[in-house]
Write a protein that holds these residues in place. Sequence first.
Motif, mmCIF file in Angstrom:
data_model
loop_
_atom_site.group_PDB
_atom_site.id
_atom_site.type_symbol
_atom_site.label_atom_id
_atom_site.label_comp_id
_atom_site.label_asym_id
_atom_site.label_seq_id
_atom_site.Cartn_x
_atom_site.Cartn_y
_atom_site.Cartn_z
ATOM 1 N N THR A 128 -5.058 7.036 -16.805
ATOM 2 C CA THR A 128 -6.331 6.879 -17.299
ATOM 3 C C THR A 128 -6.613 5.725 -18.297
ATOM 4 O OG1 THR A 128 -6.458 9.098 -17.069
ATOM 5 C CG2 THR A 128 -8.302 8.282 -18.318
ATOM 6 N N LEU A 129 -7.473 4.630 -17.797
ATOM 7 C CA LEU A 129 -7.393 3.505 -18.720
ATOM 8 C C LEU A 129 -8.194 3.828 -19.885
ATOM 9 C CD1 LEU A 129 -7.974 1.132 -15.492
ATOM 10 C CD2 LEU A 129 -5.788 1.131 -17.008
ATOM 11 N N PRO A 130 -8.026 3.170 -21.033
ATOM 12 C CA PRO A 130 -8.735 3.487 -22.207
ATOM 13 C C PRO A 130 -10.138 2.703 -21.893
ATOM 14 C CG PRO A 130 -7.036 1.701 -22.608
ATOM 15 C CD PRO A 130 -6.795 2.250 -21.103
ATOM 16 N N ALA A 131 -11.070 3.128 -22.789
ATOM 17 C CA ALA A 131 -12.452 2.365 -22.821
ATOM 18 C C ALA A 131 -12.449 0.921 -22.895
ATOM 19 C CB ALA A 131 -13.571 3.046 -23.907
ATOM 20 N N GLY A 132 -13.051 0.264 -22.048
ATOM 21 C CA GLY A 132 -12.943 -1.287 -22.152
ATOM 22 C C GLY A 132 -11.893 -2.019 -21.081
ATOM 23 N N LEU A 133 -10.951 -1.110 -20.564
ATOM 24 C CA LEU A 133 -10.332 -1.485 -19.486
ATOM 25 C C LEU A 133 -10.587 -0.976 -18.121
ATOM 26 C CD1 LEU A 133 -6.547 -1.692 -20.970
ATOM 27 C CD2 LEU A 133 -8.056 -3.426 -20.473
ATOM 28 N N THR A 134 -10.645 -1.569 -16.977
ATOM 29 C CA THR A 134 -10.684 -1.225 -15.849
ATOM 30 C C THR A 134 -9.747 -1.798 -14.595
ATOM 31 O OG1 THR A 134 -12.472 -2.773 -15.040
ATOM 32 C CG2 THR A 134 -13.167 -0.556 -15.917
ATOM 33 N N ALA A 135 -9.736 -0.913 -13.677
ATOM 34 C CA ALA A 135 -8.577 -1.569 -12.740
ATOM 35 C C ALA A 135 -9.220 -1.372 -11.292
ATOM 36 C CB ALA A 135 -7.238 -0.794 -12.609
ATOM 37 N N GLU A 136 -9.467 -2.389 -10.583
ATOM 38 C CA GLU A 136 -10.163 -2.391 -9.304
ATOM 39 C C GLU A 136 -11.625 -1.604 -9.591
ATOM 40 O OE1 GLU A 136 -7.760 -0.583 -6.544
ATOM 41 O OE2 GLU A 136 -6.048 -1.979 -7.092
ATOM 42 N N GLY A 137 -12.186 -1.869 -10.622
ATOM 43 C CA GLY A 137 -13.657 -1.325 -10.819
ATOM 44 C C GLY A 137 -13.444 0.173 -11.258
ATOM 45 N N ARG A 138 -12.200 0.644 -11.242
ATOM 46 C CA ARG A 138 -12.031 2.245 -11.623
ATOM 47 C C ARG A 138 -11.513 2.329 -13.215
ATOM 48 N NH1 ARG A 138 -8.615 4.111 -7.047
ATOM 49 N NH2 ARG A 138 -7.635 2.098 -6.999
ATOM 50 N N SER A 139 -11.849 3.486 -13.571
ATOM 51 C CA SER A 139 -11.217 3.839 -15.044
ATOM 52 C C SER A 139 -10.099 4.671 -15.085
ATOM 53 C CB SER A 139 -12.154 4.507 -16.053
ATOM 54 O OG SER A 139 -12.696 5.638 -15.333
ATOM 55 N N SER A 140 -9.467 5.047 -13.706
ATOM 56 C CA SER A 140 -8.231 5.853 -13.805
ATOM 57 C C SER A 140 -7.666 5.677 -12.255
ATOM 58 C CB SER A 140 -8.692 7.449 -13.891
ATOM 59 O OG SER A 140 -9.502 8.064 -13.020
ATOM 60 N N LEU A 141 -6.655 5.818 -12.329
ATOM 61 C CA LEU A 141 -5.814 5.665 -10.893
ATOM 62 C C LEU A 141 -4.761 6.761 -10.617
ATOM 63 C CD1 LEU A 141 -4.613 1.690 -11.700
ATOM 64 C CD2 LEU A 141 -6.519 2.706 -10.162
ATOM 65 N N VAL A 142 -4.551 6.963 -9.245
ATOM 66 C CA VAL A 142 -3.684 8.116 -9.103
ATOM 67 C C VAL A 142 -2.583 7.553 -8.159
ATOM 68 C CG1 VAL A 142 -3.209 10.265 -7.903
ATOM 69 C CG2 VAL A 142 -5.166 9.892 -9.344
ATOM 70 N N PHE A 143 -1.551 7.539 -8.235
ATOM 71 C CA PHE A 143 -0.277 7.202 -7.522
ATOM 72 C C PHE A 143 0.453 8.341 -6.875
ATOM 73 C CE2 PHE A 143 -1.073 3.767 -10.554
ATOM 74 C CZ PHE A 143 -1.445 2.723 -9.836
ATOM 75 N N ASP A 144 0.585 8.309 -5.531
ATOM 76 C CA ASP A 144 1.318 9.657 -5.076
ATOM 77 C C ASP A 144 2.844 8.925 -4.643
ATOM 78 O OD1 ASP A 144 2.424 11.769 -3.689
ATOM 79 O OD2 ASP A 144 1.029 11.553 -1.655
ATOM 80 N N ALA A 145 3.683 9.477 -5.344
ATOM 81 C CA ALA A 145 5.093 9.146 -5.031
ATOM 82 C C ALA A 145 5.735 9.911 -4.186
ATOM 83 C CB ALA A 145 5.947 9.056 -6.432
ATOM 84 N N GLY A 146 5.266 11.038 -3.865
ATOM 85 C CA GLY A 146 5.842 12.158 -2.783
ATOM 86 C C GLY A 146 6.830 12.833 -3.272
ATOM 87 N N ASN A 147 8.202 12.820 -2.469
ATOM 88 C CA ASN A 147 9.163 13.487 -2.923
ATOM 89 C C ASN A 147 10.278 12.376 -3.351
ATOM 90 O OD1 ASN A 147 7.957 15.761 -2.198
ATOM 91 N ND2 ASN A 147 9.117 15.822 -0.163
ATOM 92 N N LEU A 148 10.925 12.621 -4.333
ATOM 93 C CA LEU A 148 11.714 11.897 -4.934
ATOM 94 C C LEU A 148 13.433 12.598 -5.029
ATOM 95 C CD1 LEU A 148 10.431 10.247 -7.935
ATOM 96 C CD2 LEU A 148 10.648 9.112 -5.809
ATOM 97 N N ALA A 149 14.382 12.045 -4.342
ATOM 98 C CA ALA A 149 15.876 12.517 -4.276
ATOM 99 C C ALA A 149 16.378 12.000 -5.577
ATOM 100 C CB ALA A 149 16.503 12.065 -3.240
ATOM 101 N N PRO A 150 17.413 12.668 -6.033
ATOM 102 C CA PRO A 150 18.192 12.505 -7.217
ATOM 103 C C PRO A 150 18.343 10.835 -7.397
ATOM 104 C CG PRO A 150 19.062 14.515 -6.585
ATOM 105 C CD PRO A 150 18.012 13.909 -5.426
ATOM 106 N N GLY A 151 18.265 10.429 -8.230
ATOM 107 C CA GLY A 151 18.450 9.087 -8.549
ATOM 108 C C GLY A 151 17.478 8.162 -7.919
ATOM 109 N N GLU A 152 16.573 8.365 -7.031
ATOM 110 C CA GLU A 152 15.586 7.518 -6.502
ATOM 111 C C GLU A 152 14.226 7.415 -7.287
ATOM 112 O OE1 GLU A 152 12.808 7.612 -2.221
ATOM 113 O OE2 GLU A 152 13.808 9.535 -3.070
ATOM 114 N N SER A 153 13.816 6.150 -7.029
ATOM 115 C CA SER A 153 12.712 5.569 -7.956
ATOM 116 C C SER A 153 11.609 5.188 -7.163
ATOM 117 C CB SER A 153 13.280 4.719 -9.129
ATOM 118 O OG SER A 153 13.577 3.481 -8.446
#
Length: 192
Positions: A128-153
């Motif tokens: 959630t971007l602070p007031a005064g910042l946007t990304a691609e015209g949006r004030s919040s972004l969501v990234f889906d990382a799915g499932n992560l195995a141990p050690g995976e990034s």
Amino acid sequence: GSGAPGGPGTGNVNVWDRVGNNFRASAADPQPADVNNGVAHWVFDSMEPRGVRTISVTGSGSEEGFITTCGWATYSPILCEPIKVVKADIALTKTGPAEVILCDVIPYVVTVKNTGSSVLKNVQVTDTLPAGLTAEGRSSLVFDAGNLAPGESKQFAFNAVASQTGKFENVSKVKTGEGIEAEAASTTVVRN
């Protein structure tokens, strides 16, 4: 002699052997726990899977003829199973420039890593971007990382733009389906 049954593992193994009146025992290996009314009783605390115990009894008949012996055993089945204890843990890091000019884009990189020993499911990063910042015209972004195995990034990059000068602290958060949470922040000063 009599042997006790094997299996997935047994405990409290009891073996009995009864002989007719025409038999006089002189030795037994191992010695029975007790002998009562012509019935010898052996006890084995436990036996491994497919294990064998041999009981040898020697003696003699008091008169010519047949000696009848009957043996039987009882046991309690034991099934042992190792249970692995795992730790669920996650780390979130965020990088961005310390300072930019008002017309510059602000590149951010968010990295989520499974730092535990169990698989993490439904890993989701929110920003959630602070007031005064946007990304691609949006004030919040969501990234889906799915499932992560141990050690995976997994890494997510985005560019923000500022509509004004000032000091902006941008906080990213991660949450897993197991309820594990973490957050990371990056502060950027925007100048004229």
